[in-house]
Design a protein around this motif. Sequence first.
Motif, PDB file in Angstrom:
ATOM      1  N   TYR A  12      52.329   7.362   4.207  1.00  0.00           N
ATOM      2  CA  TYR A  12      52.013   6.633   5.435  1.00  0.00           C
ATOM      3  C   TYR A  12      50.830   5.697   5.225  1.00  0.00           C
ATOM      4  O   TYR A  12      50.830   4.548   5.692  1.00  0.00           O
ATOM      5  CB  TYR A  12      51.716   7.581   6.593  1.00  0.00           C
ATOM      6  N   LYS A  13      49.813   6.165   4.530  1.00  0.00           N
ATOM      7  CA  LYS A  13      48.637   5.327   4.285  1.00  0.00           C
ATOM      8  C   LYS A  13      49.024   4.073   3.494  1.00  0.00           C
ATOM      9  O   LYS A  13      48.439   3.005   3.695  1.00  0.00           O
ATOM     10  CB  LYS A  13      47.562   6.125   3.525  1.00  0.00           C
ATOM     11  N   LYS A  14      49.992   4.193   2.628  1.00  0.00           N
ATOM     12  CA  LYS A  14      50.399   3.065   1.785  1.00  0.00           C
ATOM     13  C   LYS A  14      51.353   2.127   2.507  1.00  0.00           C
ATOM     14  O   LYS A  14      51.223   0.895   2.420  1.00  0.00           O
ATOM     15  CB  LYS A  14      51.054   3.587   0.504  1.00  0.00           C
ATOM     16  N   HIS A  15      52.319   2.684   3.240  1.00  0.00           N
ATOM     17  CA  HIS A  15      53.386   1.864   3.824  1.00  0.00           C
ATOM     18  C   HIS A  15      53.271   1.659   5.335  1.00  0.00           C
ATOM     19  O   HIS A  15      54.010   0.858   5.906  1.00  0.00           O
ATOM     20  CB  HIS A  15      54.743   2.502   3.522  1.00  0.00           C
ATOM     21  N   LYS A  16      52.377   2.397   5.996  1.00  0.00           N
ATOM     22  CA  LYS A  16      52.214   2.317   7.448  1.00  0.00           C
ATOM     23  C   LYS A  16      53.501   2.659   8.201  1.00  0.00           C
ATOM     24  O   LYS A  16      53.804   2.113   9.259  1.00  0.00           O
ATOM     25  CB  LYS A  16      51.710   0.923   7.873  1.00  0.00           C
TER      26      LYS A  16
END
Length: 226
Positions: free
Chosen positions: A204-208
């Motif tokens: 999630y932190k990488k791809h939102k």
Amino acid sequence: MRKIVFSVASLISVGAGIYFSFFVKEPNYAMTGIWLTFSLFTFAFGWPEIAKSISFLGNNIELREVKNAISELKQLAEVNSRAILELIQGSSRWGGFTEDERLATYNSIEKMLVNLGFEEREIAEIQSRWHYWVEGDYVRAIIFSHNLNHPAVPKDKLELWHKKREVICQQINSIQPDELRAVFREFNAYTDKVQQAIDDLEYYKKHKKHRDLQEWKRHNDWFKQS
């Protein structure tokens, strides 16, 4: 699709206006006015055949004039979009919205911003606070914030875990996935479930966006049955 997007935005704005008038400790009528004005404009964009012109502060504004002023409206749309996203996430701390309702609002606002001509980087900035809340919720779920004890942590290490948990709670939105992995390994608590949850956070932190949306919808129950 255009009508749906702008209708949803208009209804949300009306709801926000009501919220700032009746559901806050001290009514903020300035915010109420902003929300209701934004609702009026979004309705006019979505239903031009109905709202051929709108009346505002005693002046009749032709719809074509509003369209020509889209650059000015973008600034208002940005402010209101930020506020709506913050309001949705903030109120959800107390169970205000279901996950499906939150995601539907998020997607509708994103479509509205795209239709209004916002660039991708501008939309990402507007959505940044939304992701701030979601990433924090991932960490809260991973450390099982509903309970001082963690089902994956051995009982003989719970006292130390309580101290470590306090430190993590102070770093909810700055702690990184690898740091969490190190903590759980330190406590011999790096189970498959913990690993999966941290991997989901990292994604999630990488791809939102969520790696597994259905799994995320039950994040509050990740460790309740452990």
